[in-house]
Design an enzyme around this catalytic site. Structure first.
Site, short mmCIF file in Angstrom:
data_model
loop_
_atom_site.label_atom_id
_atom_site.label_comp_id
_atom_site.label_asym_id
_atom_site.label_seq_id
_atom_site.Cartn_x
_atom_site.Cartn_y
_atom_site.Cartn_z
N TYR A 55 0.92 -1.29 0.16
CA TYR A 55 0.00 0.36 0.16
C TYR A 55 0.66 1.52 0.39
O TYR A 55 1.80 1.52 0.82
CB TYR A 55 -0.68 -0.15 1.29
CG TYR A 55 -2.32 -0.34 1.06
CD1 TYR A 55 -2.71 0.88 0.27
CD2 TYR A 55 -2.92 -1.12 1.49
CE1 TYR A 55 -4.06 0.85 -0.30
CE2 TYR A 55 -4.70 -1.10 0.23
CZ TYR A 55 -4.86 -0.08 -0.17
OH TYR A 55 -6.16 -0.42 -0.54
N GLU A 57 -0.14 5.20 -0.04
CA GLU A 57 -1.15 6.07 -0.76
C GLU A 57 -0.79 6.99 -0.50
O GLU A 57 0.83 7.67 0.35
CB GLU A 57 -2.69 5.79 0.30
CG GLU A 57 -3.62 5.39 -0.10
CD GLU A 57 -5.12 4.96 0.74
OE1 GLU A 57 -6.16 5.32 0.32
OE2 GLU A 57 -4.66 5.23 2.07
N ASP A 201 -5.66 13.46 -25.30
CA ASP A 201 -6.06 11.65 -24.89
C ASP A 201 -5.28 10.93 -26.54
O ASP A 201 -6.14 10.95 -26.95
CB ASP A 201 -7.34 11.29 -24.93
CG ASP A 201 -7.79 9.95 -24.32
OD1 ASP A 201 -6.33 9.54 -24.30
OD2 ASP A 201 -8.27 9.53 -23.81
N THR A 227 -2.87 6.32 -21.73
CA THR A 227 -2.73 4.39 -21.99
C THR A 227 -1.07 4.28 -21.76
O THR A 227 -0.40 4.54 -22.17
CB THR A 227 -3.36 3.82 -22.38
OG1 THR A 227 -3.00 3.56 -23.41
CG2 THR A 227 -5.28 4.15 -21.97
N LYS A 230 -1.03 0.39 -25.31
CA LYS A 230 -1.10 0.67 -26.66
C LYS A 230 0.16 0.79 -27.26
O LYS A 230 0.33 -0.29 -26.96
CB LYS A 230 -2.36 0.96 -26.72
CG LYS A 230 -3.35 1.05 -26.27
CD LYS A 230 -4.87 2.19 -26.70
CE LYS A 230 -6.09 2.11 -25.77
NZ LYS A 230 -6.90 2.81 -26.04
N ARG A 236 -0.67 -2.65 -18.11
CA ARG A 236 -1.89 -1.89 -18.37
C ARG A 236 -2.01 -0.92 -17.26
O ARG A 236 -1.76 -0.88 -16.35
CB ARG A 236 -3.04 -2.93 -18.18
CG ARG A 236 -4.33 -4.23 -18.89
CD ARG A 236 -4.73 -4.72 -19.32
NE ARG A 236 -6.22 -4.16 -20.27
CZ ARG A 236 -5.20 -4.13 -21.53
NH1 ARG A 236 -4.74 -4.59 -21.85
NH2 ARG A 236 -6.31 -2.47 -22.14
C1 LIG Z 1 -8.24 3.38 -24.97
C2 LIG Z 1 -8.45 4.95 -24.69
C3 LIG Z 1 -8.29 4.99 -23.42
C4 LIG Z 1 -8.82 4.46 -22.43
O1 LIG Z 1 -8.40 3.16 -22.01
P1 LIG Z 1 -9.06 2.55 -20.43
O2 LIG Z 1 -9.75 0.77 -21.46
O3 LIG Z 1 -10.13 3.33 -19.91
O4 LIG Z 1 -7.57 2.18 -19.89
C5 LIG Z 1 -8.95 6.90 -23.10
N1 LIG Z 1 -9.43 6.85 -24.11
C6 LIG Z 1 -8.99 6.88 -25.68
C7 LIG Z 1 -8.55 7.78 -26.73
C8 LIG Z 1 -8.63 5.60 -26.05
O5 LIG Z 1 -8.25 5.11 -26.87
#
Ligand SMILES: *Cc1c(COP(=O)(O)O)cnc(C)c1O
Length: 414
Positions: A55, A57, A201, A227, A230, A236
């Site tokens: 933990y 936090e 994003d 993220t 990807k 993850r």
């Molecule tokens: C994949 C994605 C996310 C978020 O993904 P999680 O599955 O919540 O980790 C956010 N924004 C975009 C544009 C994405 O393609």
């Protein structure tokens, strides 16, 4: 100690062990899911490590628990490496997922009822950008812009007009199914014109941004979220980048705002992933991801596939199958049986429901990570064409043999 603590998984839980083994074999198929990638052995080691027991936090040096000296080391490494990778002033590496990272930004900067302007879901947006079925669309008022019907691309003039109409507090750019470069500079101008915050994003394209294959939003957006699983090819998880002036607000919104203890094993794996992305080899790999996408797109165009916007600048493309006499749903099924994993996807202005769709989304991160290059893209395009054009049992069997032959030359796990 009770033997449950020391047994290997195969002994203690054969059912789960078997499912994992099957998943490992399943991953040897040709994977063209644009949002997935492959992790290194090192990333998986870190993500399965003993830091899962801890933990922590709070933030490095300011924890609410004792015994944080070593988890502090990995979180500091993750932060320093992420800053370097993206030239960011401030980074929070604790968000558990992209959706959670986005929620934290809204929580930090918006009041309930404020307007978020983002891309229409069926045009490539993401649920966490203000859609009604996500918390972001319940707490805030989601309004949407489209891609242009003629070009399949974002038209900044249209987005500006929409922004003037709905007066958003936050504009979101960055998508799940957009094959072209995101015009970050134009988005900054639009945000300034209507006095809104700009959030980029880059969940899908972060690896390409880090490698310099796609322009970076860091000088234009107030907040950059991504993220790590990807194109960054990490564990993850997610992170938020911002300028120093917003650091405190963002950190507070993540913890204690919408998360409790950080996943320190995942943060350790993020640190490893950022180190990998700083290396020359990974930058070259991400260039190859984009080169492979371009090659695959060229081949598919040659087979008369209708690609949204006419091609790709990044790691993915969207094929509109309306002229191929097959829905996205049926194409996904036929290709799956042929040993090619991908997903059905709406195309802009789709006339089919989101469960059926007219399109498929095709991405190159996984096949590139396992070493495939342009000659293999040519073969894959040919297989896709065969399976989609004649989805008979006979064709599918033939394509599956070819797919097996190809994947056996590029094993994922040895
Ligand atoms: C994949 C994605 C996310 C978020 O993904 P999680 O599955 O919540 O980790 C956010 N924004 C975009 C544009 C994405 O393609």
């Amino acid at each position: 100690m009770d033997e449950w603590f020391t047994q290997s998984l195969s002994d203690s839980d054969p059912a789960v062990f078997e499912a994992i083994g099957n998943e490992r074999r399943r991953q040897e198929a040709i994977n063209l899911i644009a949002s997935e990638s492959l992790t290194s052995q090192a990333v998986r080691e870190a993500s399965g490590c003993v830091m899962t027991n801890k933990y922590a936090e709070g933030y490095p040096g300011k924890r609410y628990y004792g015994g944080c000296e070593y988890v502090d080391v990995v979180e500091e490494l993750a932060i320093e490496r992420a800053k370097k990778l993206f030239s960011a002033e401030h980074v929070n590496v604790q968000p558990h997922s992209g959706t959670q990272a986005n929620l934290a930004v809204y929580l930090a900067m918006l009041k309930p009822g404020d307007t978020i302007l983002s891309m229409e879901l069926s045009h490539g947006g993401h649920l966490s950008h203000g859609y009604k079925i996500n918390e972001s669309g319940k707490l805030y008022n989601g309004e949407f812009y489209n891609v242009s019907k003629q070009t399949g691309r974002i038209d900044p003039a249209e987005v500006l007009a929409r922004a003037r109409e709905v007066e958003p507090k936050m504009i979101v750019c960055g998508y799940s199914a957009y094959p072209r470069k995101v015009p970050f500079k134009e988005f900054r101008e639009i945000a300034d014109a209507v006095d809104a915050y700009l959030m980029a994003d880059i969940a899908h394209i972060a690896g390409l941004v880090a490698a310099g294959v796609h322009p970076s939003p860091i000088d234009y957006a107030d907040f950059v979220t991504t993220t790590t699983h990807k194109t960054l090819m990490g564990p993850r998880g997610a992170m938020i980048m911002c300028r120093e002036e917003y650091a405190k607000d963002i950190d507070r919104a993540v913890f204690p705002g919408c998360q409790g203890g950080p996943f320190m094993q995942q943060i350790a794996a993020k640190a490893v992933c950022f180190k990998e992305n700083l290396a020359k080899e990974r930058r070259e790999l991400n260039q190859q991801v984009a080169d492979n996408a371009k090659a695959l797109a060229e081949e598919l165009l040659g087979y008369d596939f209708n690609l949204v916007s006419g091609g790709t600048d990044n790691h993915l493309m969207l094929a509109d199958l309306s002229n191929k006499n097959i829905t996205g749903k049926d194409a996904e099924k036929a290709l799956g049986e042929s040993g090619i994993t991908l997903n059905k996807n709406t195309v802009p202005y789709d006339t089919q429901s989101p469960f059926v769709t007219s399109g498929i989304r095709i991405g190159t991160p996984c096949v590139t990570a396992r070493g495939m290059k342009q000659p293999q893209m040519k073969q894959i395009a040919d297989m896709i064409n065969e399976a989609v054009t004649t989805p008979s049992a006979e064709t599918i069997n033939k394509v599956r043999d070819r797919a097996c032959d190809l994947t056996s030359q590029f094993p994922v796990y040895v």
